[in-house]
Design a protein around this motif. Structure first.
Motif, PDB file in Angstrom:
ATOM      1  N   TYR A  18       6.823  -5.446  -2.590  1.00  0.00           N
ATOM      2  CA  TYR A  18       6.647  -3.993  -2.624  1.00  0.00           C
ATOM      3  C   TYR A  18       5.510  -3.677  -1.651  1.00  0.00           C
ATOM      4  O   TYR A  18       4.330  -3.880  -1.971  1.00  0.00           O
ATOM      5  N   PRO A  19       5.826  -3.225  -0.431  1.00  0.00           N
ATOM      6  CA  PRO A  19       4.822  -3.193   0.646  1.00  0.00           C
ATOM      7  C   PRO A  19       3.532  -2.461   0.316  1.00  0.00           C
ATOM      8  O   PRO A  19       2.444  -2.904   0.735  1.00  0.00           O
ATOM      9  N   ARG A  20       3.594  -1.358  -0.408  1.00  0.00           N
ATOM     10  CA  ARG A  20       2.389  -0.580  -0.697  1.00  0.00           C
ATOM     11  C   ARG A  20       1.353  -1.406  -1.448  1.00  0.00           C
ATOM     12  O   ARG A  20       0.151  -1.101  -1.389  1.00  0.00           O
ATOM     13  N   SER A  21       1.809  -2.424  -2.175  1.00  0.00           N
ATOM     14  CA  SER A  21       0.924  -3.127  -3.103  1.00  0.00           C
ATOM     15  C   SER A  21       0.731  -4.596  -2.773  1.00  0.00           C
ATOM     16  O   SER A  21       0.166  -5.328  -3.588  1.00  0.00           O
ATOM     17  N   PHE A  22       1.169  -5.031  -1.600  1.00  0.00           N
ATOM     18  CA  PHE A  22       1.074  -6.462  -1.307  1.00  0.00           C
ATOM     19  C   PHE A  22      -0.267  -6.812  -0.668  1.00  0.00           C
ATOM     20  O   PHE A  22      -1.068  -7.533  -1.252  1.00  0.00           O
ATOM     21  N   PHE A  23      -0.552  -6.289   0.519  1.00  0.00           N
ATOM     22  CA  PHE A  23      -1.869  -6.523   1.125  1.00  0.00           C
ATOM     23  C   PHE A  23      -2.127  -5.450   2.170  1.00  0.00           C
ATOM     24  O   PHE A  23      -1.269  -5.136   2.994  1.00  0.00           O
ATOM     25  N   ASP A  24      -3.333  -4.917   2.123  1.00  0.00           N
ATOM     26  CA  ASP A  24      -3.746  -3.825   3.016  1.00  0.00           C
ATOM     27  C   ASP A  24      -4.566  -4.395   4.172  1.00  0.00           C
ATOM     28  O   ASP A  24      -5.692  -4.853   3.974  1.00  0.00           O
TER      29      ASP A  24
END
Length: 546
Positions: A18-24
């Motif tokens: 889930y891209p929003r919550s993987f790594f910033d």
């Protein structure tokens, strides 16, 4: 590197990101494509075959990417198209294939197609969406309900008509009865295939076509828990959904998708099926080698963790499947995390390992949701933290999907090492001791158990290709046989806290040539003592049958 194998998906293990919550990567509080790329070595180390990326396309984010306003570009919060290309290249260099979400049933109301369609009754896209006149009294065209609550029709004052939305009213449904719409969507799929993707996860794959006569759905006699939206507090559950989805016209459309996929070797499709007859639909959509490669349903995404339910689900699909192929998942971005959901909100890491072993030894392909390999429980959020419109609507009886979407904890530090900025959802402090860097140092961690068991699975073709035959179950235990050529393994799983002693001669005829397989040290092992299986609390036994 990627190895040429057109059937890699058959028994493959897919890791959902889930891209929003993987790594910033840029510290704006939102995960992004470069962040995913930087963590692919970790994903590859688990031993999975592919990643599935939830939507990263241009979107107003009213449903966090499942409301697409440009199918062929990356939303700026996630990066650039060039970042996606780099992600593909890095994944392939690690032997990971890349599957991306495709949300074809509906678009955002900010998509140029819809903005054109709503202008008038005679523009070039006037029938690209499902428009219908009001009934004489001004009410909606029929009784269809939205998954997200309330009627599935929204009045548009410009066209003076209603449009259909099976989800949010900002997600108008496309009209698949229009060949131009289908042609445009096929062009979208080919755009991404040309960029090197290895497959598509098709969101709401049984929703594409609706009954063209707009017939009313009948009431449902019994409200049963099922897919997203199917709960007694949501009127969507009051209907038997005979006409708003799962229409026969879906089949030719899926066949057309398969024809396209066949032009791109080594690619695959996995469809999400949510309906009143999900197992029947899964079988229908994957049979004949001319539609979807595989499907998954919500049958294992409910709160029913009994092994009787698991066995019943598996036997139903096996009896209907023929040459079709299932894909199983016990968690995703739409449901409470399995560590909480199947433990009655009392999660423990040893039980999480038993759920994992069961999932990885059932017949079919597998989807793992990010954080399952850490044993993460559902995050507890305050109402003020919620951003999910579905959760906000049904609070407090239902807390929405934000609790399974909180950022991954990479380290036991502030914000879990996810971002130096304020995360878009708060990092649950109870997740920090389960961070990746912590579990990498623990030889008995849930993450280590996943990696160990995935490695074991690769050396047993019966788990990937074999048949399945169930021998025993009670509420917390399950025993079944996986057989492929000369490789025959008995799988016994105890998902509960009570010790089980099971005499195998009550369930098997030939038990004189049994040999216990070594279980990785990260997992609690059951024992074979003479002709009895002794399964301690939260234990697993694998027995070779000669």
């Amino acid at each position: 590197m990627i190895v040429d194998n057109p059937n890699w998906w058959r028994g493959g293990v897919i890791y959902q990101i889930y891209p929003r919550s993987f790594f910033d990567s840029n510290n704006d509080g939102i995960g992004d494509l470069p962040g995913i790329t930087s963590k692919l070595d970790y994903v590859a180390s688990l031993g999975v075959d592919a990643i599935w990326l939830s939507p990263f396309f241009t979107s107003p984010m009213k449903d966090f990417g499942y409301d697409v306003s440009d199918y062929c570009d990356v939303d700026p919060i996630f990066g650039l198209l060039s970042d996606f290309d780099e992600l593909i290249n890095k994944a392939h260099s690690l032997g990971l294939r890349v599957i991306i979400d495709q949300v074809l049933n509906h678009t955002s109301d900010q998509h140029p197609w819809f903005e054109e369609s709503r202008k008038s009754h005679d523009n070039v896209k006037q029938d690209w969406y499902v428009w219908a006149d009001a009934r004489p009294d001004g009410t909606a065209p029929n009784n269809w309900m939205s998954v997200f609550g309330g009627p599935a029709w929204h009045w548009d004052s410009r066209r003076c008509q209603y449009y259909l939305h099976n989800f949010l009213d900002s997600q108008p449904d496309l009209n698949f009865h229009n060949p131009a719409v289908v042609d445009a969507l096929m062009g979208v799929l080919e755009f991404w295939l040309k960029r090197g993707v290895d497959g598509f996860r098709l969101d709401t794959a049984n929703f594409f076509y609706h009954d063209i006569e707009l017939k009313n759905n009948p009431p449902k006699e019994e409200i049963l828990e099922g897919g997203i939206g199917v709960r007694p507090d949501n009127p969507y559950a009051f209907q038997l959904h005979l006409y708003d989805k799962s229409q026969p016209e879906n089949i030719p459309f899926l066949q057309r998708i398969r024809t396209l996929m066949n032009r791109y070797p080594n690619t695959t499709t996995v469809g999400e099926v949510g309906c009143d007859f999900s197992l029947k639909t899964m079988a229908e959509y994957t049979q004949g080698n001319d539609k979807l490669h595989m499907c998954y349903s919500f049958d294992l995404l409910t709160h029913d963790a009994s092994m009787g339910h698991v066995r019943n689900t598996m036997e139903q699909i096996e009896n209907a499947l023929g040459d079709g192929w299932p894909c199983w998942t016990i968690g995703n971005h739409d449901v409470n995390r399995v560590a909480s959901r199947w433990s009655h909100n009392n999660p423990n890491r040893e039980q999480a390992k038993t759920f994992m072993a069961m999932l990885l030894t059932l017949r079919g392909s597998v989807c793992l949701y990010q954080g399952e390999e850490l044993g993460l429980a559902e995050a507890e959020l305050e109402f003020s933290d919620l951003v999910d419109p579905y959760g906000i609507t049904f609070w407090p009886e239902f807390k929405g999907r934000d609790g399974c979407r909180t950022p991954i904890p990479w380290s036991n530090t502030e914000n879990g090492g996810f971002s130096e900025g304020k995360p878009w959802l708060p990092v649950d402090k109870t997740h920090l001791p389960q961070a990746v860097t912590v579990q990498q140092q623990d030889s008995h961690s849930v993450m280590r158990a996943y990696a160990d068991f995935l490695a074991l699975r690769k050396s047993h073709p019966e788990f990937i290709e074999g048949s399945i035959r169930f021998l025993y179950n009670d509420d917390q235990s399950l025993i079944y046989l996986r057989e492929f050529e000369s490789n025959n393994t008995l799988v016994a799983i105890n998902t509960g806290p009570d010790k089980k002693t099971i005499p195998l001669d009550d369930y098997m005829e030939n038990i004189d040539n049994l040999e216990a397989l070594a279980i990785p040290e990260s997992i609690t092992s059951g024992q074979l003592v003479e002709k009895q299986l002794i399964l301690g609390a939260y234990s697993i036994a694998l027995i070779t049958v000669h």
